[in-house]
Scaffold this motif. Structure first.
Motif, PDB file in Angstrom:
ATOM      1  N   THR A   1      -1.515  -4.314   6.704  1.00 51.57           N
ATOM      2  CA  THR A   1      -1.272  -3.055   5.999  1.00 51.57           C
ATOM      3  C   THR A   1      -1.943  -1.891   6.713  1.00 51.57           C
ATOM      4  O   THR A   1      -1.406  -0.785   6.755  1.00 51.57           O
ATOM      5  CB  THR A   1      -1.770  -3.123   4.546  1.00 51.57           C
ATOM      6  N   CYS A   2      -3.119  -2.131   7.293  1.00 53.73           N
ATOM      7  CA  CYS A   2      -3.810  -1.055   8.001  1.00 53.73           C
ATOM      8  C   CYS A   2      -3.088  -0.710   9.304  1.00 53.73           C
ATOM      9  O   CYS A   2      -3.010   0.458   9.688  1.00 53.73           O
ATOM     10  CB  CYS A   2      -5.258  -1.451   8.276  1.00 53.73           C
TER      11      CYS A   2
ATOM     12  N   GLU B   1     -11.411  -9.455   6.860  1.00 51.92           N
ATOM     13  CA  GLU B   1     -11.018  -8.200   6.213  1.00 51.92           C
ATOM     14  C   GLU B   1     -12.224  -7.437   5.656  1.00 51.92           C
ATOM     15  O   GLU B   1     -12.080  -6.314   5.158  1.00 51.92           O
ATOM     16  CB  GLU B   1     -10.035  -8.488   5.070  1.00 51.92           C
TER      17      GLU B   1
ATOM     18  N   TRP C   1      -8.061   8.430   6.806  1.00 53.15           N
ATOM     19  CA  TRP C   1      -7.425   7.194   7.267  1.00 53.15           C
ATOM     20  C   TRP C   1      -8.200   5.956   6.860  1.00 53.15           C
ATOM     21  O   TRP C   1      -7.623   4.998   6.330  1.00 53.15           O
ATOM     22  CB  TRP C   1      -7.284   7.248   8.794  1.00 53.15           C
ATOM     23  N   SER C   2      -9.506   5.929   7.081  1.00 56.77           N
ATOM     24  CA  SER C   2     -10.271   4.714   6.810  1.00 56.77           C
ATOM     25  C   SER C   2     -10.259   4.355   5.335  1.00 56.77           C
ATOM     26  O   SER C   2     -10.321   3.172   4.969  1.00 56.77           O
ATOM     27  CB  SER C   2     -11.714   4.869   7.307  1.00 56.77           C
TER      28      SER C   2
ATOM     29  N   CYS D   1      -7.274   2.266   4.159  1.00 58.27           N
ATOM     30  CA  CYS D   1      -7.419   0.830   4.370  1.00 58.27           C
ATOM     31  C   CYS D   1      -8.474   0.226   3.449  1.00 58.27           C
ATOM     32  O   CYS D   1      -8.438  -0.971   3.156  1.00 58.27           O
ATOM     33  CB  CYS D   1      -7.800   0.549   5.825  1.00 58.27           C
TER      34      CYS D   1
ATOM     35  N   CYS E   1       0.835  -1.209   0.000  1.00 56.47           N
ATOM     36  CA  CYS E   1       0.000   0.000   0.000  1.00 56.47           C
ATOM     37  C   CYS E   1       0.868   1.257   0.000  1.00 56.47           C
ATOM     38  O   CYS E   1       1.927   1.290   0.630  1.00 56.47           O
ATOM     39  CB  CYS E   1      -0.915   0.022   1.221  1.00 56.47           C
TER      40      CYS E   1
ATOM     41  N   PHE F   1     -13.186  -3.565   6.355  1.00 59.04           N
ATOM     42  CA  PHE F   1     -12.474  -2.437   5.753  1.00 59.04           C
ATOM     43  C   PHE F   1     -13.239  -1.822   4.572  1.00 59.04           C
ATOM     44  O   PHE F   1     -12.890  -0.744   4.106  1.00 59.04           O
ATOM     45  CB  PHE F   1     -11.077  -2.868   5.305  1.00 59.04           C
TER      46      PHE F   1
ATOM     47  N   ILE G   1      -4.705  -7.375   4.895  1.00 55.74           N
ATOM     48  CA  ILE G   1      -5.087  -5.970   5.018  1.00 55.74           C
ATOM     49  C   ILE G   1      -5.018  -5.529   6.477  1.00 55.74           C
ATOM     50  O   ILE G   1      -4.760  -4.358   6.763  1.00 55.74           O
ATOM     51  CB  ILE G   1      -6.484  -5.742   4.418  1.00 55.74           C
ATOM     52  N   HIS G   2      -5.237  -6.437   7.401  1.00 52.59           N
ATOM     53  CA  HIS G   2      -5.041  -6.097   8.816  1.00 52.59           C
ATOM     54  C   HIS G   2      -3.628  -5.555   9.031  1.00 52.59           C
ATOM     55  O   HIS G   2      -3.419  -4.536   9.706  1.00 52.59           O
ATOM     56  CB  HIS G   2      -5.254  -7.325   9.706  1.00 52.59           C
TER      57      HIS G   2
ATOM     58  N   THR H   1      -0.203   1.463   8.307  1.00 53.04           N
ATOM     59  CA  THR H   1      -0.663   2.828   8.038  1.00 53.04           C
ATOM     60  C   THR H   1      -0.958   3.570   9.331  1.00 53.04           C
ATOM     61  O   THR H   1      -0.586   4.738   9.501  1.00 53.04           O
ATOM     62  CB  THR H   1      -1.920   2.801   7.155  1.00 53.04           C
ATOM     63  N   SER H   2      -1.608   2.894  10.254  1.00 56.27           N
ATOM     64  CA  SER H   2      -1.951   3.524  11.533  1.00 56.27           C
ATOM     65  C   SER H   2      -0.705   3.932  12.304  1.00 56.27           C
ATOM     66  O   SER H   2      -0.653   5.026  12.886  1.00 56.27           O
ATOM     67  CB  SER H   2      -2.802   2.569  12.379  1.00 56.27           C
TER      68      SER H   2
END
Length: 459
Positions: free
Chosen positions: A116-117, A417, A333-334, A337, A38, A420, A113-114, A120-121
């Protein structure tokens, strides 16, 4: 994502077959080895007056270099160019600078994705800490809401100097693209050539829908601009050689060799030698392979030169040794993801991929070109085959949701996932994109004061 070895990068390129073979190295027949990469960009601004940061900083205030050095102080490895820190690397991820100081996180290749998120967080948590230290903010939008081109400081990267000189010769909005836009994208793997072609066709056909769902650039120089995604509109007059919907992707014979032919036909920007950028703008990589590049007569290109050249193409979907989805505006932010959730749901589950392919197979090239032309202004009101994008979004999100469920990748707390996708489901149900929410705020509680966006939308 996938990359070549250092020794490979120094290999001389003498024929097209080597370039095809290079792309083939991206094939990953073992689905368990597929990863998600990402990327997202954001504007940095001084909170006191919402102005963009210069590179060095001035009069005791922070510059973009200071932001990079904060990452270095946290254990990231600096990357220098001509004595300037222009990036930082750590654990397969990087933070880099775009031409106008937009700050980009390119995440590590991760399995879920968990993950990758979470990445990002953590990144946004660090940027908030840096923001508090320097009294700066980070803004996720597709186009800068207030600054003119002249307001944006130029970052000290010679690559961008060459591009800034060339862009106005081939389009009217290339400098806007460089200086005033931000995007979020996801990079995905493929099993083999056939799988790559299917994924390319699906993602390219559906990229306008992603543009609509993530539309987040309705402002320009302090007022509404008439678009929902001005960033997407900017690409329509940046450089026709490098951009667009690529009709040949849907034709018989599409494969690695066809993509190589396309890339070879795109004029060059530069060649790197001994840490310096040599201007080759408008010159031919085919001539380079024959030792006839005017910028470097008698020299043959290396694989590193080919990799550099591939990064100078800017279509809605780009093929390297993986596929890059490039149609979405930067955003909250959301949504950072949600983008990987959309494309992973569609393309990393066999049954979802088959459904998506069947869906787009009913569209003509004219349909897809019209979708691309209409979506920057119309957003979810865009139509294809008499169906609105709002209704199409419900169908596509349903496919993605089933794909994510079938993947069965759970968080540490046992969640799939699928969650998201929630922001995208809300847009599909209400017809409201991020751009529509911004316009509602401007015309409502902000009383026309666009500067409120810097406070309300700061990460």
């Amino acid at each position: 994502m996938s990359s070549s070895t250092t020794s490979d990068k120094n290999s001389l390129i003498e024929n097209k077959e080597q370039l095809v073979s290079y792309l083939e190295t991206g094939c990953k027949p073992d689905r368990s080895s597929w990863r998600i990469g990402c990327e997202h960009e954001k504007f940095i601004f001084h909170r006191k007056d919402n102005s963009a940061l210069t590179y060095e900083g001035e009069n005791g205030v922070a510059g973009v270099r200071d932001v990079l050095m904060e990452f270095v102080d946290r254990g990231w490895n600096p990357v220098e160019e001509n004595g300037n820190v222009i990036a930082a690397l750590k654990d397969g991820a990087s933070v880099t600078l775009e031409p106008g100081g937009q700050f980009e996180l390119s995440g590590a290749p991760l399995e879920t994705i968990h993950q990758t998120c979470n990445e990002t967080s953590e990144h946004l948590r660090v940027t908030r800490e840096i923001g508090e230290k320097f009294d700066i903010g980070f803004l996720g939008l597709g186009f800068h809401p207030t600054a003119t081109r002249a307001d944006i400081p130029i970052m000290p990267k010679p690559r961008y100097d060459i591009m800034r000189a060339y862009m106005p010769t081939v389009g009217t909005m290339g400098l806007d693209m460089m200086l005033r836009t931000c995007t979020v994208q996801v990079n995905l793997d493929f099993a083999n050539e056939r799988d790559m072609v299917e994924k390319f066709q699906i993602s390219l056909a559906l990229q306008p829908l992603a543009t609509a769902l993530f539309a987040n650039s309705p402002l320009k120089e302090g007022r509404p601009n008439g678009m929902r995604s001005l960033r997407s509109h900017v690409w329509t007059d940046t450089d026709d050689d490098r951009c667009g919907m690529l009709p040949f992707v849907f034709e018989d014979g599409m494969g690695f060799e066809r993509w190589v032919d396309h890339v070879l036909d795109v004029p060059m920007y530069f060649v790197r030698r001994n840490g310096q950028y040599i201007n080759a703008a408008g010159q031919s990589f085919r001539d380079f392979m024959n030792g006839k590049l005017p910028a470097l007569p008698g020299e043959l290109p290396t694989l590193a030169d080919w990799e550099d050249h591939m990064t100078t193409l800017f279509p809605e979907v780009r093929l390297k040794t993986f596929l890059e989805m490039r149609g979405a505006d930067g955003g909250p932010w959301s949504r950072l993801c949600a983008l990987p959730a959309l494309w992973v749901g569609l393309l990393y589950d066999p049954s979802a991929q088959a459904e998506a392919l069947a869906l787009i197979n009913g569209w003509s090239l004219d349909d897809m070109e019209k979708m691309r032309d209409d979506v920057p202004k119309m957003g979810l009101a865009t139509e294809v085959g008499g169906q609105s994008f709002q209704d199409l979004a419900k169908v596509v999100l349903g496919i993605a949701d089933r794909g994510l469920k079938n993947r069965g990748k759970l968080s540490t707390s046992g969640e799939t996932e699928q969650g998201f996708l929630s922001d995208l489901w809300e847009s599909a149900q209400t017809g409201m994109t991020p751009a529509d929410h911004i316009l509602a705020d401007v015309n409502g509680k902000w009383g026309g004061d666009v500067s409120r966006i810097f406070k309300e939308y700061n990460y």
